[in-house]
Scaffold this active site. Structure first.
Site, PDB file in Angstrom:
ATOM      1  N   ASP A 136       0.841  -1.207   0.000  1.00  0.00           N
ATOM      2  CA  ASP A 136       0.000   0.000   0.000  1.00  0.00           C
ATOM      3  C   ASP A 136       0.872   1.250   0.000  1.00  0.00           C
ATOM      4  O   ASP A 136       1.698   1.444   0.884  1.00  0.00           O
ATOM      5  CB  ASP A 136      -0.892  -0.027   1.254  1.00  0.00           C
ATOM      6  CG  ASP A 136      -1.810   1.174   1.342  1.00  0.00           C
ATOM      7  OD1 ASP A 136      -3.005   1.025   1.014  1.00  0.00           O
ATOM      8  OD2 ASP A 136      -1.340   2.262   1.746  1.00  0.00           O
ATOM      9  N   TYR A 151       2.778  10.009  -0.116  1.00  0.00           N
ATOM     10  CA  TYR A 151       3.897   9.437   0.650  1.00  0.00           C
ATOM     11  C   TYR A 151       5.235   9.772  -0.018  1.00  0.00           C
ATOM     12  O   TYR A 151       6.290   9.672   0.611  1.00  0.00           O
ATOM     13  CB  TYR A 151       3.795   7.914   0.787  1.00  0.00           C
ATOM     14  CG  TYR A 151       2.556   7.370   1.462  1.00  0.00           C
ATOM     15  CD1 TYR A 151       1.682   8.198   2.174  1.00  0.00           C
ATOM     16  CD2 TYR A 151       2.258   6.015   1.412  1.00  0.00           C
ATOM     17  CE1 TYR A 151       0.548   7.682   2.776  1.00  0.00           C
ATOM     18  CE2 TYR A 151       1.128   5.495   2.013  1.00  0.00           C
ATOM     19  CZ  TYR A 151       0.277   6.328   2.688  1.00  0.00           C
ATOM     20  OH  TYR A 151      -0.839   5.804   3.276  1.00  0.00           O
TER      21      TYR A 151
END
Ligand code: A2P
Length: 273
Positions: free
Chosen positions: A48, A53
């Site tokens: 994931d 990010y």
């Protein structure tokens, strides 16, 4: 390998591995590359990530370099929470796919119903517009399933009321003492799988005396109790770590917490409140 080979079935009919390797807060470059490489070697098949990010490049490279059959892996990424228009959502997906270096993702999520700078603000129409882009990506086959993250009940209801394709998952912050029961109940009633991020409360729960006592009783670690708890609640946990020992440990959860101990854990206060 136990839990690593078990799956849930999404409302699309596709299967999804019951535990995912989460990559939030894992920096791009060697750290993310090595962590994902090790997770894949350890038997995780579900990875994931998210645009925000900043590590899609290393995550994608680790996936490609693993030479594991792509069909045997399950990869999730997410639309930045700030993007609330149809065209920008389509364009952002292209960027993610390009950075990941993959032809498709297994799951694509709206990362949050509101921008990170303004949590709780109302973007109902923007979410509906972004969702229409996700539906079009889903229909193209380049996202095998689509879903939402951090959506509360009313945010989710708005999508259900204005969609052709219902969300397959809602990924929410979920750990012992912080179970968002209203969201859980609503999503279960509507066939939406709950994915549990931060199952260790980003590490804050590790010193909790009540959970330590339960871990000692089962001769496992606090992290393992936390992850097992989320599984027994019917959610899909996304533990994350950069340490090999922890990456292996977090998937070694083939034990059962008794009903009585689950109730005790249910009764604990939110340690992160
Ligand atoms: P690290 O990345 O240094 O290994 P969450 O999944 O709830 O967000 O928690 C992630 C945090 O918990 C990270 O700081 C991670 O540290 C730590 N962590 C992950 N697995 C374990 C474990 N098995 N034991 C102790 N700490 C862990």
């Amino acid at each position: 390998m136990g839990i690593l080979t078990e799956t849930y079935t999404l409302n699309t009919g596709a299967t999804i591995p019951k535990i995912a390797f989460g990559t939030w807060q894992i920096p791009d470059g060697d750290v993310a590359y090595d962590a994902v490489t090790f997770a894949l070697k350890s038997g995780y098949t579900h990875i994931d990530t998210a645009r925000v990010y900043g590590n899609e490049a290393s995550v994608g490279k680790a996936i490609r370099d693993s030479e594991i059959d792509r069909a045997a892996l399950f990869v999730t990424t997410k639309l930045p929470a700030e993007i609330k228009t149809y065209d920008e959502a389509l364009a952002s997906f292209e960027v993610s796919i390009e950075i990941l270096g993959l032809e498709y993702v297994d799951l694509y999520l709206i990362h949050a119903p509101w921008p990170w700078s303004d949590p709780g603000s109302d973007h109902t129409q923007g979410n509906i517009d972004a969702w229409k882009a996700l539906e079009s990506i889903y229909k193209s086959g380049r996202a095998k399933a689509i879903g939402i993250s951090n959506f509360n009940v009313s945010d989710t209801q708005a999508i259900l009321d204005n969609s052709e394709v219902r969300p397959a998952v809602n990924q929410i912050r979920y750990f012992i003492g912080h179970t968002q029961q209203d969201v859980m109940d609503f999503c279960q009633t509507n066939g939406i799988l709950i994915e549990a991020y931060s199952p260790l409360a980003t590490g804050k729960i590790l010193e909790n005396k009540a959970v330590i006592a339960i871990a000692q009783k089962y001769d496992v670690t606090v992290a393992q109790i936390c992850i097992r708890y989320t599984l027994q609640k019917g959610t899909l946990p996304l533990p994350k770590s950069t340490h090999e020992e922890y990456i292996v440990q977090n998937a070694a959860v083939d034990f059962v917490i008794s009903e009585q101990d689950m109730q005790h854990l249910d009764s604990l206060e939110d340690i992160a409140a």
